[in-house]
Enzyme design. Structure first.
Site, PDB file in Angstrom:
ATOM      1  N   ASP A   1       8.445   0.987  -7.773  1.00  0.00           N
ATOM      2  CA  ASP A   1       7.250   0.529  -6.636  1.00  0.00           C
ATOM      3  C   ASP A   1       7.718   1.051  -5.285  1.00  0.00           C
ATOM      4  O   ASP A   1       8.712   1.529  -5.131  1.00  0.00           O
ATOM      5  CB  ASP A   1       7.005  -0.953  -6.659  1.00  0.00           C
ATOM      6  CG  ASP A   1       7.859  -1.765  -5.880  1.00  0.00           C
ATOM      7  OD1 ASP A   1       9.153  -1.261  -5.686  1.00  0.00           O
ATOM      8  OD2 ASP A   1       7.522  -2.876  -5.741  1.00  0.00           O
TER       9      ASP A   1
ATOM     10  N   LYS B   1       4.947   2.352 -14.224  1.00  0.00           N
ATOM     11  CA  LYS B   1       5.176   1.143 -13.488  1.00  0.00           C
ATOM     12  C   LYS B   1       4.442  -0.123 -14.070  1.00  0.00           C
ATOM     13  O   LYS B   1       5.470  -1.091 -14.489  1.00  0.00           O
ATOM     14  CB  LYS B   1       4.667   1.314 -12.146  1.00  0.00           C
ATOM     15  CG  LYS B   1       5.090   0.302 -11.088  1.00  0.00           C
ATOM     16  CD  LYS B   1       4.624   0.390  -9.791  1.00  0.00           C
ATOM     17  CE  LYS B   1       3.147  -0.117  -9.638  1.00  0.00           C
ATOM     18  NZ  LYS B   1       2.788  -0.353  -8.220  1.00  0.00           N
TER      19      LYS B   1
END
Ligand code: SF4
Length: 282
Positions: free
Chosen positions: A209, A190
């Site tokens: 996310d 991420k």
């Protein structure tokens, strides 16, 4: 005579049984609504015990669609076009002026809002303007500077480890490849996707996310991921559906849409431009 009496009492007994069963329980008293039937009624009407709509009923259920991958891809294309129209300038909300600052801010944003991170980083970047300065910081000072972002001990440890490795192995510059970024402490896909896409302009993957996961599931864009927490599969499912050049934009736009319209608890489906293509729209 005895026979007549027996037949009459049998009829009377039968009629008593019928009226009891109409009224409710075997005893003849009105039957109380059981917990199960009350629950069923609430589920049907969407009411909760306090008379308000039940929370589960207020949230759209993410549906698993029976649709071909081609149909899903076509729907994804329409969703992307609408997001482009709605958020033409979608970008990362973390304030930064270099790859180093973006990497630090992204590490700090774990389990913390971007607003909070943006309150902490101006002072942090004054204290430690680059990886070299951060590598020389003391754990104690660093913890004090980032304390309000939560999980500060672990984050300070990761930031120090990241800065030292960047200095030792990458000449003090933040690397621009997924493989190299993933060797840094505190950096997973991420964070790496965020730095690569936002700063280096490289669409290597898609930032997943909490907002991206939730919207991908509600929009019925997942093929293999079982829920909105399975970041690895969510990223892969989304990468199959959207063109590579749009991956960074897509994540930023979904995050904005998740914040403004498709919130976790009360999504505003009635004013959502994606409703036509959303199987969870209410
Ligand atoms: S219609 Fe829009 S707000 Fe409602 S669940 Fe779908 S994406 Fe979210």
């Amino acid at each position: 005579m005895a026979k007549k009496k027996t037949a009459r009492s049998a009829r009377r007994a039968a009629s008593t049984r019928t009226s009891r069963s109409k009224r409710g329980g075997e005893s003849g008293a009105p039957r109380k609504r059981t917990a199960t039937s009350a629950k069923k009624k609430r589920a049907a009407t969407g009411a909760s015990t306090n008379g308000k709509p039940a929370r589960a009923a207020r949230r759209p259920r993410a549906l698993r669609l029976r649709e071909s991958q081609a149909a899903r891809k076509a729907r994804a294309g329409r969703i992307l076009a609408k997001l482009r129209e709605l958020y033409p300038d979608a970008d990362c909300a973390l304030r930064h002026a270099s790859a180093y600052e973006l990497l630090v801010a992204t590490i700090l944003s774990a389990q913390c809002t971007d607003e909070r991170v943006n309150m902490v980083t101006p002072n942090l970047f004054r204290m430690y303007p680059d990886a070299k300065a951060l590598a020389a910081a003391s754990q104690e000072d660093l913890e004090a500077a980032i304390r309000s972002t939560g999980f500060y001990r672990n984050k300070a440890k990761n930031l120090l480890g990241m800065a030292r490795k960047v200095c030792d192995e990458f000449g003090g510059e933040i690397p621009d490849s997924m493989d190299q970024l993933l060797t840094l402490p505190g950096v997973a896909r991420k964070t790496a996707n965020c730095v690569l896409g936002t700063w280096f302009g490289k669409n290597v993957g898609i930032v997943v996310d909490t907002h991206v996961g939730r919207l991908a599931q509600r929009l019925g864009l997942l093929r293999t991921a079982k829920d909105d927490k399975d970041a690895v599969k969510i990223e892969r499912d989304l990468m199959e559906l959207f063109p590579e050049k749009d991956w960074t934009f897509l994540a930023h736009a979904l995050i904005q849409h998740g914040r403004r319209v498709c919130a976790a608890r009360k999504p505003k489906c009635s004013e959502c431009v994606l409703a036509e293509d959303c199987p969870s729209a209410e």
